[in-house]
Motif scaffolding. Sequence first.
Motif, PDB file in Angstrom:
ATOM      1  N   LYS A  43       0.846  -1.192   0.000  1.00 40.64           N
ATOM      2  CA  LYS A  43       0.000   0.000   0.000  1.00 40.64           C
ATOM      3  C   LYS A  43       0.880   1.239   0.000  1.00 40.64           C
ATOM      4  N   ARG A  44       0.503   2.209  -0.837  1.00 35.40           N
ATOM      5  CA  ARG A  44       1.222   3.483  -0.902  1.00 35.40           C
ATOM      6  C   ARG A  44       0.238   4.614  -0.660  1.00 35.40           C
ATOM      7  N   PHE A  45       0.686   5.615   0.083  1.00 38.32           N
ATOM      8  CA  PHE A  45      -0.206   6.694   0.541  1.00 38.32           C
ATOM      9  C   PHE A  45       0.501   8.028   0.321  1.00 38.32           C
TER      10      PHE A  45
ATOM     11  N   VAL B 238      -7.143   2.134  -6.479  1.00 37.94           N
ATOM     12  CA  VAL B 238      -6.795   3.509  -6.160  1.00 37.94           C
ATOM     13  C   VAL B 238      -7.917   4.078  -5.283  1.00 37.94           C
ATOM     14  N   ARG B 239      -7.526   4.829  -4.252  1.00 32.46           N
ATOM     15  CA  ARG B 239      -8.498   5.403  -3.316  1.00 32.46           C
ATOM     16  C   ARG B 239      -8.182   6.866  -3.104  1.00 32.46           C
ATOM     17  N   ALA B 240      -9.202   7.611  -2.753  1.00 28.92           N
ATOM     18  CA  ALA B 240      -9.035   9.012  -2.375  1.00 28.92           C
ATOM     19  C   ALA B 240     -10.054   9.341  -1.291  1.00 28.92           C
ATOM     20  N   ARG B 241      -9.604  10.046  -0.225  1.00 26.31           N
ATOM     21  CA  ARG B 241     -10.529  10.472   0.834  1.00 26.31           C
ATOM     22  C   ARG B 241     -10.879  11.924   0.573  1.00 26.31           C
TER      23      ARG B 241
ATOM     24  N   TRP C 261      -6.115  12.687   0.812  1.00 28.00           N
ATOM     25  CA  TRP C 261      -5.004  11.874   0.325  1.00 28.00           C
ATOM     26  C   TRP C 261      -5.442  11.038  -0.875  1.00 28.00           C
ATOM     27  N   ILE C 262      -4.405  10.542  -1.588  1.00 30.65           N
ATOM     28  CA  ILE C 262      -4.592   9.541  -2.650  1.00 30.65           C
ATOM     29  C   ILE C 262      -3.752   8.332  -2.259  1.00 30.65           C
ATOM     30  N   ALA C 263      -4.319   7.147  -2.401  1.00 28.82           N
ATOM     31  CA  ALA C 263      -3.609   5.934  -2.012  1.00 28.82           C
ATOM     32  C   ALA C 263      -3.721   4.890  -3.111  1.00 28.82           C
TER      33      ALA C 263
END
Length: 813
Positions: free
Chosen positions: A205-207, A255-258, A355-357
């Motif tokens: 996982k990268r953040f 890919v995720r973004a909060r 953030w983007i992860a």
Amino acid sequence: MRLHLPSAVRLLAGLLLAWPLGMHSVHAAAADSPDRFSRDGLPFMRKHCADCHGDDLQEGSLTLAPFTDSTAIIKGRKTWQTILRRIESGEMPPEDRPRPKQDEIAAFVKLVRDIYDAYDRTAKPDPGRVTVRRLNRTEYNNTIRDLVGVDFSPAEDFPSDDIGHGFDNIGDVLTLSPVLMERYFAAAESIVQRAILPSPPPPPKRFLSARYTEPAGKDVPQSKFRPIATDGEQPIHTGPLNTAYKVPGDGEYIVRARVYGESKDGQPVRAALLAKGAEVATPAGDDDVARIAGHSVERMRPMLILETFDVTATSADKPQTLEATIPANIGFERAAVALLKPAEGQPAVKLHVEWIALEGPLDTRPRSHRELLAVTPGASQAEQTREVIERFARRAYRRPVSEIEVDRLVTLCDDAMAEGLSWEAGIQRVLLAVLVSPKFLFRFELDDRPQSPEPRPLDEYQLASRLSYFLWSTMPDDELFALAEKKQLTANLDAQVKRMLKDPRSRQLVENFGLQWLQLQRLQSFSPDLERFPTFSEKLRDAMLRETVLFFSEVVREDRSILDLLEADFTYMNETLARHYGVVDTMGARAGQKPVRPGGQRIRGDEFVRVSLADNQRGGLPTQASVLTVTSNPTRTSPVKRGKWILEQILGDPPPPPPPNVPELEENDQAVLSGSLRQRLEQHRANPACAACHDRMDPIGFAFENYDAIGKFRDKDGEFEIETAGELPDGAQFAGPGEFKQVLRERKDQFSRCVIEKLLTYALGRGLEYYDRPVVDRIQKQVADNDYRFSALISEIVRSQPFRLRRGLESAP
């Protein structure tokens, strides 16, 4: 972790050490009357040759006493090929001896050749017999790469392969020591541990905090949430917010973004997650891209719109996590979160990003694991085990495998699972057993008639292996296997040769055959005197070798004449080599001189570019720095080494070894000042024992004296003017390297025969014998009829009897 092998696998290893490697025998019988040579040839030989090459005096370690009849002439064919060349060229008898008339020489040469021709017309074809050979280090590395999919060099710490007939793939010298056997086990364990992971790790996982994403600038807010809006005036205020995630496209990612949204009318904010990738098969079109807001949106093309979202979160206290899957095989470079433009007439909206992860690849098994263990869905575990093992063993052994062979390997896997290991660990054990098996390590050509002297064709799988290891130094690919299975490879040989020569793997033919033929491996260990040659460096050494590889590869790729290897109007250079050669642009302009041809581009940097040569100072192998350097001494040039190299590697006419107790050329300061190198060598060869060979070697070497010990052009050697004019024993005259390369080109038959013999030796993995002469003659004629094209040379070798046929232990009568 070490993979402990059962005793059955250890037994396989023991078989390797005890496996008989055998030697093929040569049998010749005269087809011509033995009285013919005794009657017509022996008087000539006794009159003109016996004084120097009899039982009492054997100059050059050669005695002709055993050659009293046609049978002896045929058995000594290798020796007599050299003798005939010496006689025809006028080198023998030497000038200080009574010379036969030209018609006497012609009659004697014709007599010997007629004896050979009569024998060859009646002799049965003999394809010879290749000693069973193991994979050499290069073949092992390449085969592991293509078989297992693990791209590293497991043979790096193997003992060096022995050389025979100039090459490291000759069966008679590829021995197997206990040390090498130990290295095979160690390499196999390392390979299977890399290829299969019984317990894959969790996805990485990268953040990245949004404040560090792009677009970047001094005005980026340093708050926890970074805002972007549809009515902003600069990229940092509008997005899309993105970050580099350059990853290979061999698996799925998430890919995720909060985020949370802000709108004036209380409606949900529309957002999207994007992925940029040059390999995206169907990127978003103009209409779809037009829906995305942000001044930096064009920077994301070509892009994939992964998913669009309604952002219902409206505060930092309760943010929303957007999530989308990036499909495999797009090789994406960036991930981004973006706003979608509101409908016409609707107010501007704002998106706050924390953030983007990135998570992935989701399947952390290496590609080799997935491919090696690919199975038919829904099959039972026993069926899957057999499917995996049979597929791998077939490719590893490079032939169909029997049911018994598969059963034994399945038992290894079953035993491992009975010990409590996982299925994947059981397959690891099977792969390990296969990789240390003689059936993998050796290029076996199984024979149901091992004692039969009659020639018969190789089977299609054996032919596929010969072809692939010849041209690619690796195992057959799927297309070759498919043709072999259908028994259609022989019928499609020409098409396969053309396909394989165009494949990037044909570079192996250049690097493994070409560099060994040219003896350029010595360049890696050559250490010139840096006080005398201060411009030499590791970068220059690498550039020298790279030029030769690229030049030779171009001849192969463009299917040029092999005569272009002697002299060509192009080569390849980078800035380091161009500076060494005194060339400044791609049209061959020389430093400090007016360009001969316009349009040249400056040669800069480490990248190699094709250069058109404006003169014959360079062009062709003999004037490349790699060749000139390996044929030099550390402190000076060596006309003797350069002449010997031309005779051996280009003309196929090597001189005999020097006589014993001949002193070396004086190298002290007083000797160097006493005269030029040419003058000192002329004094050196005043010794009659040296003169015959030096008369052949030295004029050739002096033709290249304009090039110093590291191949740099010069006009003087110290204080002495360089003389490059010379004359060969047959009367051919030249002045300098350009004219000498023309002399070589005029000897195209001799050069092409040399290349054919060396390439056929490499292709077969054995030295050539007397019975191969008719084959070489036929190949030479066909190559000449096809303008000496490289593909014609390869096709004729592949179609030849020694390449396609086999026999048992005894040669045909």
